[in-house]
Enzyme design. Structure first.
Site, PDB file in Angstrom:
ATOM      1  N   ASP A 196       0.848  -1.318  -0.055  1.00 52.38           N
ATOM      2  CA  ASP A 196      -0.006  -0.043  -0.029  1.00 52.38           C
ATOM      3  C   ASP A 196       0.741   1.266  -0.092  1.00 52.38           C
ATOM      4  O   ASP A 196       0.416   2.246   0.672  1.00 52.38           O
ATOM      5  CB  ASP A 196      -0.956  -0.078   1.213  1.00 52.38           C
ATOM      6  CG  ASP A 196      -2.084  -1.092   1.142  1.00 52.38           C
ATOM      7  OD1 ASP A 196      -1.996  -2.085   0.266  1.00 52.38           O
ATOM      8  OD2 ASP A 196      -2.746  -1.150   2.172  1.00 52.38           O
ATOM      9  N   GLU A 208      -4.687  -0.755  -1.059  1.00 49.40           N
ATOM     10  CA  GLU A 208      -5.854  -0.900  -0.574  1.00 49.40           C
ATOM     11  C   GLU A 208      -6.916  -0.189  -1.397  1.00 49.40           C
ATOM     12  O   GLU A 208      -6.869   1.286  -1.759  1.00 49.40           O
ATOM     13  CB  GLU A 208      -5.682  -0.431   0.738  1.00 49.40           C
ATOM     14  CG  GLU A 208      -7.045  -0.440   1.721  1.00 49.40           C
ATOM     15  CD  GLU A 208      -7.180  -0.004   3.099  1.00 49.40           C
ATOM     16  OE1 GLU A 208      -6.273   0.235   3.304  1.00 49.40           O
ATOM     17  OE2 GLU A 208      -8.222   0.174   3.506  1.00 49.40           O
ATOM     18  N   LYS A 242      -6.379  -4.965  -3.139  1.00 48.21           N
ATOM     19  CA  LYS A 242      -7.104  -5.757  -2.028  1.00 48.21           C
ATOM     20  C   LYS A 242      -8.172  -4.795  -1.203  1.00 48.21           C
ATOM     21  O   LYS A 242      -7.651  -3.659  -0.995  1.00 48.21           O
ATOM     22  CB  LYS A 242      -5.947  -6.009  -0.845  1.00 48.21           C
ATOM     23  CG  LYS A 242      -5.371  -4.828  -0.335  1.00 48.21           C
ATOM     24  CD  LYS A 242      -4.184  -5.436   0.518  1.00 48.21           C
ATOM     25  CE  LYS A 242      -3.275  -4.476   1.428  1.00 48.21           C
ATOM     26  NZ  LYS A 242      -4.149  -3.610   2.242  1.00 48.21           N
ATOM     27  N   LYS A 248      -7.579  -4.892   4.907  1.00 51.05           N
ATOM     28  CA  LYS A 248      -6.424  -4.564   5.486  1.00 51.05           C
ATOM     29  C   LYS A 248      -5.376  -5.774   4.937  1.00 51.05           C
ATOM     30  O   LYS A 248      -4.083  -5.396   4.666  1.00 51.05           O
ATOM     31  CB  LYS A 248      -6.327  -4.371   6.973  1.00 51.05           C
ATOM     32  CG  LYS A 248      -7.306  -3.305   7.211  1.00 51.05           C
ATOM     33  CD  LYS A 248      -7.301  -2.068   6.937  1.00 51.05           C
ATOM     34  CE  LYS A 248      -8.183  -0.969   7.381  1.00 51.05           C
ATOM     35  NZ  LYS A 248      -8.153   0.124   6.554  1.00 51.05           N
ATOM     36  N   VAL A 270       3.160   0.340   4.160  1.00 53.97           N
ATOM     37  CA  VAL A 270       2.620   1.285   5.156  1.00 53.97           C
ATOM     38  C   VAL A 270       1.012   0.650   5.272  1.00 53.97           C
ATOM     39  O   VAL A 270       0.520  -0.113   4.426  1.00 53.97           O
ATOM     40  CB  VAL A 270       2.532   2.617   4.921  1.00 53.97           C
ATOM     41  CG1 VAL A 270       4.052   3.168   4.774  1.00 53.97           C
ATOM     42  CG2 VAL A 270       1.866   2.845   3.366  1.00 53.97           C
ATOM     43  N   THR A 271       0.589   0.809   6.361  1.00 57.68           N
ATOM     44  CA  THR A 271       1.012   1.195   7.688  1.00 57.68           C
ATOM     45  C   THR A 271       1.414   0.140   8.341  1.00 57.68           C
ATOM     46  O   THR A 271       0.819  -1.044   8.240  1.00 57.68           O
ATOM     47  CB  THR A 271       0.280   2.085   8.634  1.00 57.68           C
ATOM     48  OG1 THR A 271      -0.953   1.476   8.934  1.00 57.68           O
ATOM     49  CG2 THR A 271      -0.129   3.431   7.692  1.00 57.68           C
ATOM     50  N   CYS A 311      -2.126  -2.498   7.907  1.00 55.91           N
ATOM     51  CA  CYS A 311      -2.054  -3.453   6.584  1.00 55.91           C
ATOM     52  C   CYS A 311      -0.960  -4.445   6.548  1.00 55.91           C
ATOM     53  O   CYS A 311      -0.874  -5.370   5.958  1.00 55.91           O
ATOM     54  CB  CYS A 311      -2.401  -2.510   5.223  1.00 55.91           C
ATOM     55  SG  CYS A 311      -4.191  -1.990   5.130  1.00 55.91           S
ATOM     56  N   GLN A 355       8.464 -14.221  21.264  1.00 57.58           N
ATOM     57  CA  GLN A 355       8.503 -15.491  21.475  1.00 57.58           C
ATOM     58  C   GLN A 355       9.076 -16.350  20.334  1.00 57.58           C
ATOM     59  O   GLN A 355       8.552 -17.354  19.882  1.00 57.58           O
ATOM     60  CB  GLN A 355       6.823 -15.838  21.539  1.00 57.58           C
ATOM     61  CG  GLN A 355       6.079 -14.941  22.515  1.00 57.58           C
ATOM     62  CD  GLN A 355       4.556 -15.116  22.557  1.00 57.58           C
ATOM     63  OE1 GLN A 355       4.186 -16.246  23.019  1.00 57.58           O
ATOM     64  NE2 GLN A 355       3.799 -14.142  22.041  1.00 57.58           N
TER      65      GLN A 355
HETATM   66  C1  C5J Z   1      -3.104   0.672   5.570  1.00 54.40           C
HETATM   67  C2  C5J Z   1      -4.971   1.934   6.598  1.00 54.40           C
HETATM   68  N1  C5J Z   1      -2.627   0.376   4.491  1.00 54.40           N
HETATM   69  N2  C5J Z   1      -3.805   2.133   7.656  1.00 54.40           N
HETATM   70  N3  C5J Z   1      -4.319   1.306   5.562  1.00 54.40           N
HETATM   71  O1  C5J Z   1      -2.415   0.449   6.506  1.00 54.40           O
HETATM   72  O2  C5J Z   1      -5.936   2.249   6.713  1.00 54.40           O
END
Ligand code: C5J
Length: 244
Positions: free
Chosen positions: A43, A91, A148, A151, A176-177, A181, A221
């Site tokens: 994204d 996205e 997509k 997320k 990102v972020t 996502c 872990q």
């Molecule tokens: C992504 C969002 N790409 N934060 N989307 O992380 O809405």
């Protein structure tokens, strides 16, 4: 053929390309099988990264994501240069929003909702200017681009089939972020059996504390979600897998 250096065992194909290289990573070294690995860039869209986009209209400081661009570009160029598979995601939703559940569109109280017209076109709608990947990271021919609706990169997409068809078992993530996502996609990949590594300086969040927490969650872990490594280590690994 196999030979030993001071730090690692290196396997070499008949064509002299390295097939397994060690990446210095957390919580321990990652054995990259380059021909079974894909670089997945999540994204890196203008709407999240550039001033005047969706991210900024939500009140976020996009400079926290812009600093990812040159780092991600360096990794992308090294990966491409070694002939590795690259996947880009966006996205995005269909123009009629039939793939956008009301629970997603109506949540919260933003000034602009998904589908509304913003400074770079309709928010998170396919084909709009803001939905395009930033020019520095633009896909080239032969690279996979996944639109997509969720997320996660696997939800409602063909990604798992496309990777399986190509024998991919390892995924190196950027984008990102970090905590939304990227982390969601990494967890989806983990449940589908992929070994996952996140490039620490190749990912960003509007909330630095969320990024830090995500990196810690991934590697805790014994690497419960996967590995993290710095871009330099991934670039070095890709360079060693290059066949010139
Ligand atoms: C992504 C969002 N790409 N934060 N989307 O992380 O809405």
């Amino acid at each position: 053929m196999q030979y030993q250096t001071a730090n690692e065992t290196i396997n070499i194909n008949d064509d002299m390309s390295m097939v397994m290289v060690r990446i210095a990573a957390q919580p321990f070294a990652f054995a990259l099988e380059f021909r079974k690995a894909a670089l997945v860039i999540i994204d890196m869209q203008r709407d999240f990264v550039e001033p005047g986009g969706f991210g900024e209209t939500l009140g976020n400081d996009v400079s926290l994501l812009q600093c990812v661009v040159p780092v991600a570009r360096d990794v992308l160029l090294a990966w491409r240069g070694a002939g590795g598979l690259v996947v880009h995601t966006r996205e995005s939703h269909l123009p009629d929003l039939s793939d956008c559940p009301p629970a997603k569109r109506l949540r919260g109280n933003p000034t602009l909702r998904i589908g509304d017209s913003g400074p770079m076109g309709r928010i998170l709608v396919r084909g709009e200017a803001g939905n395009q990947i930033v020019p520095e990271l633009a896909p080239v021919a032969g690279e996979i681009v996944i639109d997509k609706p969720g997320k996660g990169a696997f939800h409602g997409t063909e990604l798992h089939r496309l990777l399986a068809e190509r024998g991919i078992t390892q995924l190196v993530f950027m984008g990102v972020t970090t905590e939304v996502c990227v982390q969601t996609s990494m967890r989806e990949a983990n449940d589908r059996g992929y070994d996952c590594l996140l490039v620490e300086d190749g990912t960003g969040s509007y909330f630095p504390e969320f990024k830090a927490a995500t990196l810690a969650m991934i590697t805790a872990q014994g690497g419960i979600v996967g590995w993290t490594a710095m871009a330099g280590a991934v670039i070095d690994a890709a360079d060693r897998c290059r066949v010139d």
